[in-house]
Design an enzyme around this catalytic site. Structure first.
Site, PDB file in Angstrom:
ATOM      1  N   GLU A   6      -7.654 -45.980 -38.861  1.00 19.90           N
ATOM      2  CA  GLU A   6      -8.647 -44.964 -39.219  1.00 19.90           C
ATOM      3  C   GLU A   6      -8.204 -44.283 -40.511  1.00 19.90           C
ATOM      4  O   GLU A   6      -7.066 -44.452 -40.964  1.00 19.90           O
ATOM      5  CB  GLU A   6      -8.798 -43.942 -38.081  1.00 19.90           C
ATOM      6  CG  GLU A   6      -9.478 -44.541 -36.857  1.00 19.90           C
ATOM      7  CD  GLU A   6      -9.677 -43.570 -35.701  1.00 19.90           C
ATOM      8  OE1 GLU A   6     -10.633 -43.766 -34.951  1.00 19.90           O
ATOM      9  OE2 GLU A   6      -8.882 -42.634 -35.543  1.00 19.90           O
ATOM     10  N   HIS A  32     -17.500 -34.975 -39.081  1.00 22.68           N
ATOM     11  CA  HIS A  32     -17.244 -36.421 -39.055  1.00 22.68           C
ATOM     12  C   HIS A  32     -18.234 -37.083 -40.002  1.00 22.68           C
ATOM     13  O   HIS A  32     -19.431 -36.784 -39.952  1.00 22.68           O
ATOM     14  CB  HIS A  32     -17.420 -36.963 -37.630  1.00 22.68           C
ATOM     15  CG  HIS A  32     -16.798 -38.320 -37.450  1.00 22.68           C
ATOM     16  ND1 HIS A  32     -17.296 -39.444 -38.077  1.00 22.68           N
ATOM     17  CD2 HIS A  32     -15.722 -38.730 -36.740  1.00 22.68           C
ATOM     18  CE1 HIS A  32     -16.550 -40.487 -37.750  1.00 22.68           C
ATOM     19  NE2 HIS A  32     -15.581 -40.079 -36.937  1.00 22.68           N
ATOM     20  N   ARG A  34     -11.071 -37.538 -43.776  1.00 23.27           N
ATOM     21  CA  ARG A  34     -12.464 -37.195 -43.453  1.00 23.27           C
ATOM     22  C   ARG A  34     -13.104 -36.157 -44.355  1.00 23.27           C
ATOM     23  O   ARG A  34     -14.297 -36.204 -44.612  1.00 23.27           O
ATOM     24  CB  ARG A  34     -12.522 -36.652 -42.038  1.00 23.27           C
ATOM     25  CG  ARG A  34     -12.617 -37.762 -41.076  1.00 23.27           C
ATOM     26  CD  ARG A  34     -12.768 -37.270 -39.691  1.00 23.27           C
ATOM     27  NE  ARG A  34     -12.437 -38.412 -38.870  1.00 23.27           N
ATOM     28  CZ  ARG A  34     -12.192 -38.357 -37.595  1.00 23.27           C
ATOM     29  NH1 ARG A  34     -12.248 -37.212 -36.963  1.00 23.27           N
ATOM     30  NH2 ARG A  34     -11.907 -39.444 -36.927  1.00 23.27           N
ATOM     31  N   HIS A  63     -17.787 -31.877 -35.874  1.00 17.89           N
ATOM     32  CA  HIS A  63     -17.068 -32.774 -34.957  1.00 17.89           C
ATOM     33  C   HIS A  63     -15.880 -32.104 -34.271  1.00 17.89           C
ATOM     34  O   HIS A  63     -15.701 -32.233 -33.061  1.00 17.89           O
ATOM     35  CB  HIS A  63     -16.590 -33.972 -35.773  1.00 17.89           C
ATOM     36  CG  HIS A  63     -15.885 -35.032 -34.991  1.00 17.89           C
ATOM     37  ND1 HIS A  63     -16.498 -35.727 -33.973  1.00 17.89           N
ATOM     38  CD2 HIS A  63     -14.615 -35.528 -35.074  1.00 17.89           C
ATOM     39  CE1 HIS A  63     -15.638 -36.602 -33.464  1.00 17.89           C
ATOM     40  NE2 HIS A  63     -14.489 -36.491 -34.103  1.00 17.89           N
ATOM     41  N   ARG A  82      -7.671 -32.273 -39.788  1.00 18.14           N
ATOM     42  CA  ARG A  82      -7.016 -33.104 -38.764  1.00 18.14           C
ATOM     43  C   ARG A  82      -7.050 -34.583 -39.152  1.00 18.14           C
ATOM     44  O   ARG A  82      -8.089 -35.112 -39.552  1.00 18.14           O
ATOM     45  CB  ARG A  82      -7.743 -32.931 -37.425  1.00 18.14           C
ATOM     46  CG  ARG A  82      -7.205 -33.806 -36.313  1.00 18.14           C
ATOM     47  CD  ARG A  82      -7.992 -33.594 -35.042  1.00 18.14           C
ATOM     48  NE  ARG A  82      -9.358 -34.023 -35.195  1.00 18.14           N
ATOM     49  CZ  ARG A  82      -9.879 -35.120 -34.655  1.00 18.14           C
ATOM     50  NH1 ARG A  82      -9.131 -35.911 -33.902  1.00 18.14           N
ATOM     51  NH2 ARG A  82     -11.134 -35.429 -34.830  1.00 18.14           N
TER      52      ARG A  82
HETATM   53  P1  FAD Z   1     -12.548 -31.177 -23.769  1.00 17.15           P
HETATM   54  O1  FAD Z   1     -12.249 -32.576 -23.514  1.00 17.15           O
HETATM   55  O2  FAD Z   1     -13.748 -30.870 -24.564  1.00 17.15           O
HETATM   56  O3  FAD Z   1     -12.672 -30.423 -22.370  1.00 17.15           O
HETATM   57  C1  FAD Z   1     -13.112 -29.084 -22.311  1.00 17.15           C
HETATM   58  C2  FAD Z   1     -13.488 -28.771 -20.886  1.00 17.15           C
HETATM   59  O4  FAD Z   1     -13.738 -27.378 -20.742  1.00 17.15           O
HETATM   60  C3  FAD Z   1     -14.756 -29.458 -20.411  1.00 17.15           C
HETATM   61  O5  FAD Z   1     -14.543 -29.893 -19.093  1.00 17.15           O
HETATM   62  C4  FAD Z   1     -15.806 -28.347 -20.428  1.00 17.15           C
HETATM   63  O6  FAD Z   1     -16.861 -28.546 -19.543  1.00 17.15           O
HETATM   64  C5  FAD Z   1     -14.936 -27.175 -20.007  1.00 17.15           C
HETATM   65  N1  FAD Z   1     -15.454 -25.856 -20.358  1.00 17.15           N
HETATM   66  C6  FAD Z   1     -15.828 -25.401 -21.575  1.00 17.15           C
HETATM   67  N2  FAD Z   1     -16.231 -24.119 -21.488  1.00 17.15           N
HETATM   68  C7  FAD Z   1     -16.107 -23.748 -20.192  1.00 17.15           C
HETATM   69  C8  FAD Z   1     -16.379 -22.557 -19.471  1.00 17.15           C
HETATM   70  N3  FAD Z   1     -16.899 -21.467 -20.052  1.00 17.15           N
HETATM   71  N4  FAD Z   1     -16.125 -22.538 -18.137  1.00 17.15           N
HETATM   72  C9  FAD Z   1     -15.641 -23.632 -17.506  1.00 17.15           C
HETATM   73  N5  FAD Z   1     -15.393 -24.793 -18.141  1.00 17.15           N
HETATM   74  C10 FAD Z   1     -15.606 -24.846 -19.466  1.00 17.15           C
HETATM   75  N6  FAD Z   1     -10.012 -37.300 -30.735  1.00 17.15           N
HETATM   76  C11 FAD Z   1      -9.066 -38.256 -30.821  1.00 17.15           C
HETATM   77  O7  FAD Z   1      -7.877 -37.961 -30.857  1.00 17.15           O
HETATM   78  N7  FAD Z   1      -9.439 -39.562 -30.865  1.00 17.15           N
HETATM   79  C12 FAD Z   1     -10.737 -39.960 -30.839  1.00 17.15           C
HETATM   80  O8  FAD Z   1     -11.029 -41.140 -30.865  1.00 17.15           O
HETATM   81  C13 FAD Z   1     -11.746 -38.960 -30.761  1.00 17.15           C
HETATM   82  N8  FAD Z   1     -13.053 -39.298 -30.756  1.00 17.15           N
HETATM   83  C14 FAD Z   1     -13.989 -38.321 -30.554  1.00 17.15           C
HETATM   84  C15 FAD Z   1     -15.322 -38.686 -30.428  1.00 17.15           C
HETATM   85  C16 FAD Z   1     -16.282 -37.729 -30.136  1.00 17.15           C
HETATM   86  C17 FAD Z   1     -17.727 -38.119 -29.998  1.00 17.15           C
HETATM   87  C18 FAD Z   1     -15.892 -36.372 -29.997  1.00 17.15           C
HETATM   88  C19 FAD Z   1     -16.911 -35.322 -29.685  1.00 17.15           C
HETATM   89  C20 FAD Z   1     -14.567 -36.004 -30.153  1.00 17.15           C
HETATM   90  C21 FAD Z   1     -13.603 -36.973 -30.430  1.00 17.15           C
HETATM   91  N9  FAD Z   1     -12.259 -36.636 -30.574  1.00 17.15           N
HETATM   92  C22 FAD Z   1     -11.320 -37.617 -30.690  1.00 17.15           C
HETATM   93  C23 FAD Z   1     -11.805 -35.256 -30.352  1.00 17.15           C
HETATM   94  C24 FAD Z   1     -11.245 -35.144 -28.931  1.00 17.15           C
HETATM   95  O9  FAD Z   1     -12.049 -35.881 -28.061  1.00 17.15           O
HETATM   96  C25 FAD Z   1     -11.178 -33.728 -28.432  1.00 17.15           C
HETATM   97  O10 FAD Z   1     -10.635 -32.880 -29.397  1.00 17.15           O
HETATM   98  C26 FAD Z   1     -10.312 -33.643 -27.177  1.00 17.15           C
HETATM   99  O11 FAD Z   1     -10.776 -34.563 -26.243  1.00 17.15           O
HETATM  100  C27 FAD Z   1     -10.356 -32.248 -26.632  1.00 17.15           C
HETATM  101  O12 FAD Z   1      -9.811 -32.231 -25.341  1.00 17.15           O
HETATM  102  P2  FAD Z   1      -9.776 -30.865 -24.553  1.00 17.15           P
HETATM  103  O13 FAD Z   1      -9.227 -31.163 -23.215  1.00 17.15           O
HETATM  104  O14 FAD Z   1      -9.152 -29.833 -25.386  1.00 17.15           O
HETATM  105  O15 FAD Z   1     -11.332 -30.430 -24.450  1.00 17.15           O
HETATM  106  C1  SIN Z   2     -13.647 -41.660 -34.277  1.00 13.37           C
HETATM  107  O1  SIN Z   2     -13.581 -42.559 -33.452  1.00 13.37           O
HETATM  108  O2  SIN Z   2     -14.070 -41.804 -35.420  1.00 13.37           O
HETATM  109  C2  SIN Z   2     -13.228 -40.296 -33.869  1.00 13.37           C
HETATM  110  C3  SIN Z   2     -11.778 -40.175 -33.975  1.00 13.37           C
HETATM  111  C4  SIN Z   2     -11.360 -38.744 -34.004  1.00 13.37           C
HETATM  112  O3  SIN Z   2     -12.190 -37.836 -34.089  1.00 13.37           O
HETATM  113  O4  SIN Z   2     -10.161 -38.510 -33.957  1.00 13.37           O
END
Ligand code: FAD
Ligand code: SIN
Length: 535
Positions: free
Chosen positions: A112, A239, A285, A346, A381
């Site tokens: 990437e 993104h 990015r 993103h 990032r």
């Molecule tokens: P999340 O996985 O977002 O979890 C947050 C949780 O909190 C959820 O369960 C939500 O429902 C809950 N929540 C929120 N507010 C409340 C509330 N008020 N009360 C109760 N529950 C609540 N990163 C990478 O490193 N590699 C990738 O390939 C990548 N691809 C991505 C693709 C997409 C489409 C997206 C959107 C993001 C991507 N990212 C990627 C970023 C990465 O996915 C996230 O930054 C990471 O998963 C965040 O994890 P987290 O546990 O912090 O939050």
């Molecule tokens: C992607 O697959 O392009 C998302 C990766 C990331 O947000 O880290």
């Protein structure tokens, strides 16, 4: 009243990994606002950046992360997280996550933007779904963990709810959270010795985002109201390649597609990235998103093209089955035609300021994942570093929580949630009107390109939305949509305020009035609500 040793808010990679690591030591309650798998984690495509191959090295991954972060990464944090990555990846695999291999035992590694080597561990193009599945299965089987779905955390419980004096050292303490149970409409205090804030991102503060609907910055807003310290909120990552389609709802086309050789083309079909940076389509990015924005402004077009036709249908179908099928469902065959794409909000690089062990500025409150800011990402990032951060820091935070939780006593009781003076809102539609207005003003004035005039305008207009919404909130019976609107407005305010304070261009924060980085501006913009009473 619900009592646990550990209260975890959020069921993405950060919350679940933390819960599993502390569950042997005490009772864990996870509250999550929708179904438990619904999270940014579940939609992650590209994968997890970990230096595992023979030609790669920890040092190279550190170098790439620091380069993308444009001078604002904390080098010690970068070094620690990247060094601990391989062990946490092994742990994730022991927990049952399966990643794509090109031979038995040999991980297939993707590439990437901004990475010097192929180092992205992935499950084809649905890495997040696989991580979430594995963690959720183990969570559900654990006797010490209870998962409460459709439970929306409204506010952290601190001294100011108890109306008692602050501690002698004036540090704020968190005792849990008020949680709205959507099933019965009741708000209950959930008390805990340690609260882990793992609520993820805030993409919905903008009109177009790759994030699922849960990403409304609730954790950021809750921590702000509780007076936690924040940093780097001016750095929202756009993104470069979200699908442009009226039914596509900003569906992400992974950067890994460019990693395999797809090209970006202007509306006229010309390849343009080579004019902006020698790394072309695989530049970091911020550079790619700004180049696309520039091309769209110059041509007046609403999108540019992603050309993956050179990759062939067999390869696309086997390496990117989910993306390929999703595009087909919109009538686009990636193997034969260009895909219309636009940049979309993103990832929030900033957040609740924490150390490497997830400790926030509030006693008893840890934060991890996208809601937090350890200093790994700096001003931009590096792709696929966020899942890495979530799995490494949640493990360290769990060790921290186990160390401290026995010395923290759980509160016995707190005041019930005060519903007095509220009634059914007369015009619920005003919530969606204000949300739409907020998203438009953030997109128009606080997007990829900013200026002093735009930020000032955004500040003025968001103030009015804030005042209207607070009044509505005081008078109305609670609903998730109203709480989310209130949180989005708080987050918008924090982003605008942080952006105004950074009078230079750096990483993801581009100001047309100050197009260059300013050498002496390497200090963090740190933000804290000045009192409980004001904005
Ligand atoms: P999340 O996985 O977002 O979890 C947050 C949780 O909190 C959820 O369960 C939500 O429902 C809950 N929540 C929120 N507010 C409340 C509330 N008020 N009360 C109760 N529950 C609540 N990163 C990478 O490193 N590699 C990738 O390939 C990548 N691809 C991505 C693709 C997409 C489409 C997206 C959107 C993001 C991507 N990212 C990627 C970023 C990465 O996915 C996230 O930054 C990471 O998963 C965040 O994890 P987290 O546990 O912090 O939050
Ligand atoms: C992607 O697959 O392009 C998302 C990766 C990331 O947000 O880290």
């Amino acid at each position: 009243m619900v009592q646990s040793d550990f209260l975890v808010i959020g069921s993405g990679a950060a919350g679940l990994s933390f819960a599993l690591s502390v569950a042997e030591y005490g009772s864990v309650t996870i509250v999550t606002k929708k179904e438990s798998i619904e999270s940014n984690t579940n939609y992650a495509q590209g994968g997890i950046a970990v230096a595992t191959s023979a030609e790669d090295s920890i040092e190279s991954h550190i170098h790439d992360t620091l380069a993308a972060g444009a001078g604002l990464c904390d080098e010690n944090v970068v070094r620690t997280i990247i060094t601990e990555g391989p062990a946490r990846l092994d742990e994730l695999r022991r927990r049952g996550a399966r990643f794509t291999e090109n031979a038995p035992g040999q991980l297939d590694l993707g590439k990437e933007g901004g990475h010097s080597f192929n180092r992205i561990v992935h499950s084809k193009d649905s890495t997040g779904r696989e991580v979430e599945r594995a963690l959720m299965e183990e969570t559900q089987a654990h006797r010490n963990i209870r998962v409460l779905e459709h439970h929306f955390a409204i506010d952290l419980i601190t001294e100011h709810h108890l109306l008692t004096a602050h501690r002698a050292d004036d540090r704020i303490t968190c005792f849990g959270a008020y949680v709205f149970d959507e099933h019965d409409g009741r708000v209950e205090p959930h008390l805990a010795r340690v609260t882990m804030l793992a609520t993820g991102g805030t993409g919905h503060v903008y009109l177009h985002t790759t994030n699922p609907s849960v990403a409304t910055g609730d954790g950021l807003a809750m921590a702000y109201r509780a007076r936690a310290l924040f940093r780097h909120l001016e750095f929202m990552q756009f993104h470069p390649t979200a699908l442009f389609h009226e039914r596509g709802n900003s569906f992400l086309i992974s950067e890994a597609v460019r990693g395999e050789g797809a090209l970006l083309r202007s509306i006229e079909g010309e390849r343009f990235m080579t004019r902006y940076d020698k790394r072309a389509e695989l530049s970091p990015r911020d550079i790619v998103a700004r180049a696309i924005d520039d091309e769209m402004k110059k041509s007046g077009s609403r999108h540019v093209w992603l050309d993956a036709t050179g990759l062939g249908s067999d390869f696309l179908e086997s390496r990117f089955p989910m993306i390929y099928q999703r595009c087909l469902s919109y009538g686009i065959d990636m193997a034969k035609e260009f895909v219309p794409i636009v940049p979309a909000a993103h990832y929030m690089c900033g957040g609740v300021q924490t150390d490497l062990d997830g400790q926030s500025s509030i006693v008893g409150l840890l934060a991890c994942g996208e809601v937090a800011c350890t200093g790994l990402h700096g001003a931009n990032r590096l792709a696929s570093n966020s899942l890495l951060e979530a799995i490494v820091v949640s493990n360290r935070a769990a060790k921290n929580a186990i160390r401290i939780f026995e010395n923290i006593s759980c509160l016995e009781c707190v005041p019930e949630w005060d519903h007095s003076g509220t009634s059914d809102p007369q015009e619920e539609i005003l919530i969606s009107h204000n949300r739409d207005e907020l998203q438009r003003l953030m997109t128009n004035y606080v997007g990829i390109v900013r200026s002093r005039a735009r930020l000032k305008r955004a500040e003025r207009r968001s103030r009015l939305l804030f005042e209207e919404t607070e009044e509505f909130y005081r008078k109305s019976i609670l609903s998730v949509s109203l709480c989310e609107l209130r949180n989005l407005i708080a987050v918008a305010y924090m982003i605008i305020k942080s952006a105004k304070m950074r009078t230079e261009s750096r990483g993801l924060h581009y100001m047309s009035d100050y197009p260059e980085p300013y050498e002496n501006a390497l200090d963090d913009v740190v933000l804290q609500r000045s009192s409980f009473a004001n904005r």
